[in-house]
Write an enzyme that holds these catalytic residues in place. Structure first.
Site, PDB file in Angstrom:
ATOM      1  N   HIS A  34       0.834  -1.206   0.000  1.00  0.00           N
ATOM      2  CA  HIS A  34       0.000   0.000   0.000  1.00  0.00           C
ATOM      3  C   HIS A  34       0.872   1.260   0.000  1.00  0.00           C
ATOM      4  CE1 HIS A  34      -3.782  -2.165   0.198  1.00  0.00           C
ATOM      5  NE2 HIS A  34      -3.150  -3.022   0.972  1.00  0.00           N
ATOM      6  N   ASP A  36       2.552   1.824  -3.190  1.00  0.00           N
ATOM      7  CA  ASP A  36       2.721   2.175  -4.617  1.00  0.00           C
ATOM      8  C   ASP A  36       1.849   3.347  -5.032  1.00  0.00           C
ATOM      9  OD1 ASP A  36       0.380   0.569  -4.692  1.00  0.00           O
ATOM     10  OD2 ASP A  36       1.051  -0.657  -6.391  1.00  0.00           O
ATOM     11  N   SER A  67     -10.322 -20.817 -20.725  1.00  0.00           N
ATOM     12  CA  SER A  67      -9.363 -20.911 -19.630  1.00  0.00           C
ATOM     13  C   SER A  67      -9.446 -22.301 -19.035  1.00  0.00           C
ATOM     14  CB  SER A  67      -9.717 -19.873 -18.563  1.00  0.00           C
ATOM     15  OG  SER A  67      -9.095 -20.220 -17.348  1.00  0.00           O
ATOM     16  N   GLY A 120      -6.854 -15.390  -6.439  1.00  0.00           N
ATOM     17  CA  GLY A 120      -7.340 -14.657  -5.264  1.00  0.00           C
ATOM     18  C   GLY A 120      -6.424 -14.807  -4.073  1.00  0.00           C
ATOM     19  N   LEU A 123      -1.216 -13.037  -5.177  1.00  0.00           N
ATOM     20  CA  LEU A 123       0.061 -13.225  -5.876  1.00  0.00           C
ATOM     21  C   LEU A 123      -0.046 -12.718  -7.317  1.00  0.00           C
ATOM     22  CD1 LEU A 123       1.007 -16.771  -4.495  1.00  0.00           C
ATOM     23  CD2 LEU A 123       1.767 -14.547  -3.657  1.00  0.00           C
ATOM     24  N   SER A 125      -2.494 -12.913  -9.775  1.00  0.00           N
ATOM     25  CA  SER A 125      -2.983 -13.669 -10.923  1.00  0.00           C
ATOM     26  C   SER A 125      -3.636 -12.728 -11.945  1.00  0.00           C
ATOM     27  CB  SER A 125      -3.946 -14.783 -10.495  1.00  0.00           C
ATOM     28  OG  SER A 125      -4.957 -14.265  -9.683  1.00  0.00           O
ATOM     29  N   SER A 126      -4.272 -11.654 -11.489  1.00  0.00           N
ATOM     30  CA  SER A 126      -4.919 -10.728 -12.443  1.00  0.00           C
ATOM     31  C   SER A 126      -3.877  -9.987 -13.273  1.00  0.00           C
ATOM     32  CB  SER A 126      -5.782  -9.684 -11.747  1.00  0.00           C
ATOM     33  OG  SER A 126      -6.282 -10.138 -10.550  1.00  0.00           O
ATOM     34  N   GLU A 158      -6.838  -2.180 -15.757  1.00  0.00           N
ATOM     35  CA  GLU A 158      -7.446  -2.653 -14.509  1.00  0.00           C
ATOM     36  C   GLU A 158      -8.195  -1.520 -13.797  1.00  0.00           C
ATOM     37  OE1 GLU A 158      -5.420  -5.615 -12.385  1.00  0.00           O
ATOM     38  OE2 GLU A 158      -6.623  -5.327 -10.569  1.00  0.00           O
ATOM     39  N   ASP A 170       2.130  -4.432  -9.276  1.00  0.00           N
ATOM     40  CA  ASP A 170       1.956  -5.815  -9.731  1.00  0.00           C
ATOM     41  C   ASP A 170       2.332  -5.964 -11.203  1.00  0.00           C
ATOM     42  OD1 ASP A 170       0.980  -6.008  -7.225  1.00  0.00           O
ATOM     43  OD2 ASP A 170      -1.109  -6.338  -7.808  1.00  0.00           O
TER      44      ASP A 170
HETATM   45  C1  GLA Z   1      -2.554  -4.885  -4.865  1.00  0.00           C
HETATM   46  C2  GLA Z   1      -2.435  -3.795  -5.921  1.00  0.00           C
HETATM   47  C3  GLA Z   1      -1.046  -3.162  -5.908  1.00  0.00           C
HETATM   48  C4  GLA Z   1      -0.632  -2.746  -4.506  1.00  0.00           C
HETATM   49  C5  GLA Z   1      -0.874  -3.878  -3.501  1.00  0.00           C
HETATM   50  C6  GLA Z   1      -0.617  -3.452  -2.083  1.00  0.00           C
HETATM   51  O1  GLA Z   1      -1.744  -5.973  -5.168  1.00  0.00           O
HETATM   52  O2  GLA Z   1      -2.716  -4.313  -7.195  1.00  0.00           O
HETATM   53  O3  GLA Z   1      -1.014  -2.073  -6.796  1.00  0.00           O
HETATM   54  O4  GLA Z   1      -1.273  -1.574  -4.113  1.00  0.00           O
HETATM   55  O5  GLA Z   1      -2.187  -4.382  -3.582  1.00  0.00           O
HETATM   56  O6  GLA Z   1       0.723  -3.128  -1.916  1.00  0.00           O
END
Ligand code: GLA
Length: 384
Positions: A34, A36, A67, A120, A123, A125-126, A158, A170
């Site tokens: 939290h 970024d 999928s 979910g 890690l 996946s999205s 996204e 991510d």
């Molecule tokens: C998710 C978001 C990221 C980041 C993290 C928390 O993974 O996609 O951008 O904010 O939460 O660090």
């Protein structure tokens, strides 16, 4: 499932051989959550597991999505851009819309996705689905975007198509990961540095709480708004656009500008977490894993108490891990609200750690955790 088995699945589903194949990994963030979207630092690495995408040309101007992870299958054209589907295909479609908006042709493919990242679990996946799609389209349209531009494009998809206001971490980690390295990324400037993960005698172990992240997206967006509110108050006296521009001392000196105690704690987390990332990178470079582990523990506490994104499952798993002999540090990773922890565990203790922490976690929560020894891999690439 290996690539050949995947190709056979493609033939069964589409009655033809795939012509192209791509891979994008998942990611684990070692510290800096939290931060970024608050213009701070993050320290993620790409994992060896991720999403495979196999593709072949079609004769019409539709894309067929299949999928091996999700039941929903769809064949669609540009009308899907205005209908915004709720299913998983929103992730690739959002990326396709970004390419289409740049004037690139995105239709006419049979597409098969397969991921071995737990869904979910926090890690990414999205982001992995987004980035594998972006890597394919960049290749097949000749758009010539850099990996960083693909990460920015996927983040935008996204934010705007899926409606999750995520930061850049991510997609950046999934695109730019490097084997056996973590990425020290400044999210305000996108300056980055690869730091070799030298963990003499230790392993990174990821543990999935297997708690579904129910309200994750809406709570995530709520935290983001809370940080924006904090800036509104602070910027009445400080010329800042992001919380992480402040040091902890600067923040404490002006924290009283924020009348709401909850909002104050949200800001405190973002700012202190950013400083922890700086210290953690220095510690890792100096080979000081003890300090690195301590910072991981401090990070978890801040995410629990000030940011309130952990919950009973993550707290139990991190708590049990932190107490276990031979564990230097343990914390939640990613957005929180369920998902995974990451722990730094002495090699010789890894087996006992998995067994005992798994047992204690189950006794306390009734859930079975899944453990993975993290292998740090490369960012998104073309297989053929
Ligand atoms: C998710 C978001 C990221 C980041 C993290 C928390 O993974 O996609 O951008 O904010 O939460 O660090």
């Amino acid at each position: 499932m290996d690539l050949q088995a995947l190709e056979n699945q493609f033939k069964t589903l589409f009655g033809k051989t795939p012509e192209y194949a791509y891979f994008a990994p998942g990611r684990v963030n070692l510290i800096g959550d939290h931060t970024d979207y608050n213009g701070g630092l993050v320290f993620p690495c790409a994992l060896s597991f991720g999403t495979y995408l196999l593709a072949a040309q079609r004769d019409d101007r539709h894309n067929a999505f299949r999928s091996l992870n999700f039941e929903y299958a769809g064949t669609t054209d540009a009308t899907a851009f205005s209908n915004k589907p709720k299913e998983w295909i929103a992730y690739p479609l959002g990326v396709m819309k970004e390419f289409a908006d740049l004037g690139h042709p995105v239709w006419g493919y049979d597409l098969l996705y397969y991921g071995n990242i737990p869904n979910g679990a926090g890690l990414s996946s999205s982001a992995s689905i987004e980035m594998v799609t972006a890597t394919m389209l960049n290749d097949l349209t000749g758009a010539g975007l850099t990996k960083v531009e693909l990460a920015q494009l996927s983040q935008k998809a996204e934010n705007q198509f899926v409606g999750m206001n995520c930061g850049i971490m991510d997609q950046f980690a999934v695109g730019m990961g490097k084997k056996d390295c973590a990425i020290a990324l400044d999210c305000a400037t996108l300056h980055y540095e690869y730091v070799p993960l030298v963990l003499d005698g230790y392993k990174l172990i990821i543990a999935n709480t297997n708690k579904r992240r129910g309200l994750a997206d809406s709570k995530y967006n709520e935290r983001r708004s809370e940080c924006e509110e904090a800036i509104k108050y602070i910027s009445t006296q400080h010329n800042i656009t992001h919380l992480c521009q402040l040091t902890e001392e600067e923040f404490e000196a002006c924290a009283s500008l924020i009348p709401d105690e909850t909002i104050r704690r949200r800001a405190r987390h973002a700012i202190s977490e950013n400083q922890r990332v700086i210290r953690a990178i220095t510690a890792l470079k100096a080979g000081d894993l003890t300090t690195f582990g301590q910072l991981m523990n401090d990070s978890h506490r801040s995410l629990k108490e000030d940011y309130e994104v952990t919950g009973i499952e993550l707290d139990t798993l991190a708590g049990e891990s932190q107490q276990f002999p031979g564990v230097l540090g343990s914390r939640m990773t990613g957005a929180g609200f369920g998902g995974c922890t990451v722990s730094l565990v002495q090699n010789g203790q890894a087996e006992a750690y998995i067994r005992e922490v798994g047992k204690n976690y189950q006794a306390k929560t009734g859930l079975e955790a899944t453990f993975y020894i993290a292998q740090i891999g490369e960012g998104a690439y073309k297989l053929y």
